[in-house]
Design an enzyme around this catalytic site. Structure first.
Site, PDB file in Angstrom:
ATOM      1  N   PHE A 275      -1.782  -9.317 -12.954  1.00 42.62           N
ATOM      2  CA  PHE A 275      -0.598  -8.478 -12.711  1.00 42.62           C
ATOM      3  C   PHE A 275       0.486  -9.286 -12.010  1.00 42.62           C
ATOM      4  O   PHE A 275       0.212 -10.245 -11.293  1.00 42.62           O
ATOM      5  CB  PHE A 275      -0.940  -7.208 -11.920  1.00 42.62           C
ATOM      6  CG  PHE A 275      -1.542  -7.408 -10.547  1.00 42.62           C
ATOM      7  CD1 PHE A 275      -0.763  -7.823  -9.471  1.00 42.62           C
ATOM      8  CD2 PHE A 275      -2.886  -7.143 -10.320  1.00 42.62           C
ATOM      9  CE1 PHE A 275      -1.309  -7.984  -8.200  1.00 42.62           C
ATOM     10  CE2 PHE A 275      -3.446  -7.307  -9.054  1.00 42.62           C
ATOM     11  CZ  PHE A 275      -2.659  -7.734  -7.997  1.00 42.62           C
ATOM     12  N   CYS A 279       6.111  -5.773  -6.567  1.00 46.83           N
ATOM     13  CA  CYS A 279       5.536  -4.796  -5.640  1.00 46.83           C
ATOM     14  C   CYS A 279       4.058  -4.981  -5.334  1.00 46.83           C
ATOM     15  O   CYS A 279       3.675  -4.970  -4.162  1.00 46.83           O
ATOM     16  CB  CYS A 279       5.752  -3.394  -6.192  1.00 46.83           C
ATOM     17  SG  CYS A 279       7.491  -2.971  -6.272  1.00 46.83           S
TER      18      CYS A 279
END
Ligand SMILES: NC(=O)c1ccc[n+]([C@@H]2O[C@H](COP(=O)([O-])OP(=O)(O)OC[C@H]3O[C@@H](n4cnc5c(N)ncnc54)[C@H](O)[C@@H]3O)[C@@H](O)[C@H]2O)c1
Ligand SMILES: O=c1ccn([C@@H]2O[C@H](COP(=O)(O)OP(=O)(O)O[C@H]3O[C@H](CO)[C@@H](O)[C@H](O)[C@H]3O)[C@@H](O)[C@H]2O)c(=O)[nH]1
Length: 484
Positions: A275, A279
């Site tokens: 990922f 964030c």
């Protein structure tokens, strides 16, 4: 809701990926509210006022065009916007601290503090101040201290936490139809009244039952927790992708079988190169730092593992490329398909492509990078940063950014898919095969291509969580195999 609770003017400090789309959708859904988005970056504001917005999000330009200069304004005049607004969103960046105490983990709250101080200096009437940035638990308390310590007579402040859950690439759809809106506030009469006022704004287009109110600290922690849970699912399936590659199981089949359990659910189980995005890593590091500060080392170690597994996955994928290319990529041309951290965005923050490119460059590869939305300037800025290389000139010579995928693959030894852009599925792979060096390799880090069809063309295909090489599979039986 009584008339006096109505809001007519909102200001948002920070015209980034959150402030811009959030206020544009709010302006679109609340034509009677005047939204002013301010930023200290004149360049960003100029872009919001132009035909080339500073960020790419499907459907955003249409909304901005419809509301801009009617009830949606982008400005650098921060004091005027603060003075006029009844409600102010703080939507500034909260990056990981890169200095001093908590370096590499804690959230840097200096921009939030600057925004709070600007409000304190400028406000001449009472305001509801809404923390929209993602912050550590109890950050609202710091904002409150700053505002209340500088409070003028007849000015009062209510502080709310209203974290944003939009995902990039689907920001407009997420804002129009969110799973929930979370509003945290003080559990006093004034606090509850402020919550009700902000809720009234969202109720212009969101069903009331999806608007959840909590105390301030629960709201702040819920944002970090939601990101930690989402990232944890990806790291969990990615950890199993390594087991699949070593055993002959197929991670997509495993994810489907697991996700059909209604207690688990099917979303966020797509194994990948890892990922990325601004964030997940930042917010989990922040959570880890908070847990350490609270003397909860076991909890900190638990969440740290989500990040460690992600690093492992990115490195593992890159090593697999090198191993398959006969253990050397020195002077080999490698086409990188996609540089953004996910499809439908031009954002490259923490993109796994940076790690993959870094490792390949260290091994002497020549990279031809194609991404439909990321500007060449951004790619060079990312790949020449101090965390990637000590020798920016070397990188500039080893990397070319192409505006067309077919040019990127000419005489390439391999293609590496780093972003799941839809257009990669419909390219003419016969033509691509014809222009590549042989044997021609494809490393599909996103599991989006038709691997059978590619193998029929003649490609050697490697992907995440599935062993496609039959000889390799047979070799692997009875032992814990390596990649190939
Ligand atoms: N990007 C996302 O998808 C996303 C989603 C949910 C939450 N968040 C959180 O929202 C916050 C903002 O994220 P972002 O991605 O929009 O950041 P960003 O970097 O895109 O935008 C922040 C903007 O704030 C401006 N700014 C900083 N200090 C300022 C000041 N004192 N006065 C005026 N302008 C100032 C910067 O110039 C910048 O344009 C972060 O806390 C982030 O964690 C982001
Ligand atoms: O099954 C999956 C889902 C996602 N990803 C990757 O995970 C990263 C993050 O994706 P996503 O969560 O869709 O995008 P973000 O814009 O980073 O959004 C996350 O971070 C935001 C900022 O806090 C939150 O508001 C959102 O709710 C949260 O989804 C990307 O690299 C994706 O490719 C996977 O590898 N597998």
């Amino acid at each position: 809701m009584s008339e006096e609770l109505k809001i007519t003017k909102i200001c948002c400090i920070g015209a980034g990926y959150v402030g811009g789309p959030t206020c544009s959708v709010m302006a679109y859904k609340c034509p009677n509210i005047r939204m002013t988005v301010v930023d200290k970056s004149a360049e960003r504001i100029e872009a919001w006022n132009s035909d080339k917005l500073p960020i790419y999000e499907p459907g955003l330009f249409e909304i901005v065009k419809e509301r801009r200069n009617k009830n949606l304004f982008f400005s650098t005049d921060i004091p005027t916007a603060i003075r006029e607004a009844e409600l102010i969103f703080i939507s500034v960046n909260t990056p990981t601290k890169n200095f001093g105490n908590g370096r590499g983990r804690a959230a840097d709250l200096k921009y939030v503090e600057d925004a709070a101080r600007m409000i304190a200096e400028t406000a001449q009437s009472s305001k509801i101040v809404v923390e929209k940035s993602t912050v550590p638990v109890r950050a609202a308390e710091s904002i409150m201290h700053i505002l209340r310590a500088n409070q003028k007579a007849d000015v009062r402040y209510d502080i709310l936490s209203n974290p944003e859950f939009l995902a990039e690439g689907t920001a407009v759809a997420d804002l129009i139809n969110p799973d929930r809106v979370l509003i945290g506030g003080e559990q006093t009469d004034d606090g509850l009244r402020a919550i009700e006022t902000l809720s009234w704004v969202y109720e212009r287009w969101i069903p009331k039952e999806r608007i959840l109110s909590t105390n301030t600290w629960s709201s702040e922690l819920s944002k970090l927790a939601a990101n930690a849970f989402l990232a944890q699912r990806i790291s969990s399936i990615n950890s199993l992708s390594a087991v699949c590659e070593a055993t002959g199981a197929d991670v997509s089949e495993v994810a489907k079988a697991v996700g059909l359990d209604s207690r688990i659910g099917s979303k966020f189980l797509q194994a990948s190169v890892g990922f990325g995005g601004s964030c997940f890593q930042k917010d989990i590091l922040n959570l880890v730092y908070i847990c350490e500060g609270l003397n909860l080392p076991e909890v900190a170690a638990y969440w740290q593992q989500v990040i460690d597994m992600n690093e492992y996955q990115k490195t593992r994928f890159s090593q697999k490329i090198i191993e398959c290319l006969f253990n050397t990529v020195s002077d080999k041309r490698i086409a990188i398909f996609g540089f953004a951290f996910k499809k439908n965005t031009g954002d490259t923050r923490e993109t796994p492509a940076i790690t993959v490119c870094k490792i390949l460059l260290e091994e002497g590869a020549k990279l031809e990078i194609y991404d439909p939305k990321v500007e060449a300037e951004q790619i060079f800025s990312d790949l020449t940063s101090a965390s990637v290389t000590e020798n920016p000139e070397f990188v500039r010579q080893a990397v070319k950014v192409q505006s067309d995928p077919y040019t990127a693959v000419e005489r390439a030894h391999a293609i590496v898919v780093c972003t799941e852009w839809d257009e990669f599925q419909s390219l003419d792979y016969n033509k691509i095969y014809g222009s590549m060096m042989k044997p021609a390799y494809i490393f599909d880090g996103r599991k989006i291509l038709d691997h059978d069809a590619l193998q029929k063309i003649g490609f050697h295909v490697q992907t995440i969580g599935k062993k496609l090489n039959r000889a390799g599979l047979l070799r692997s039986w009875g032992q814990i195999p390596q990649f190939n």
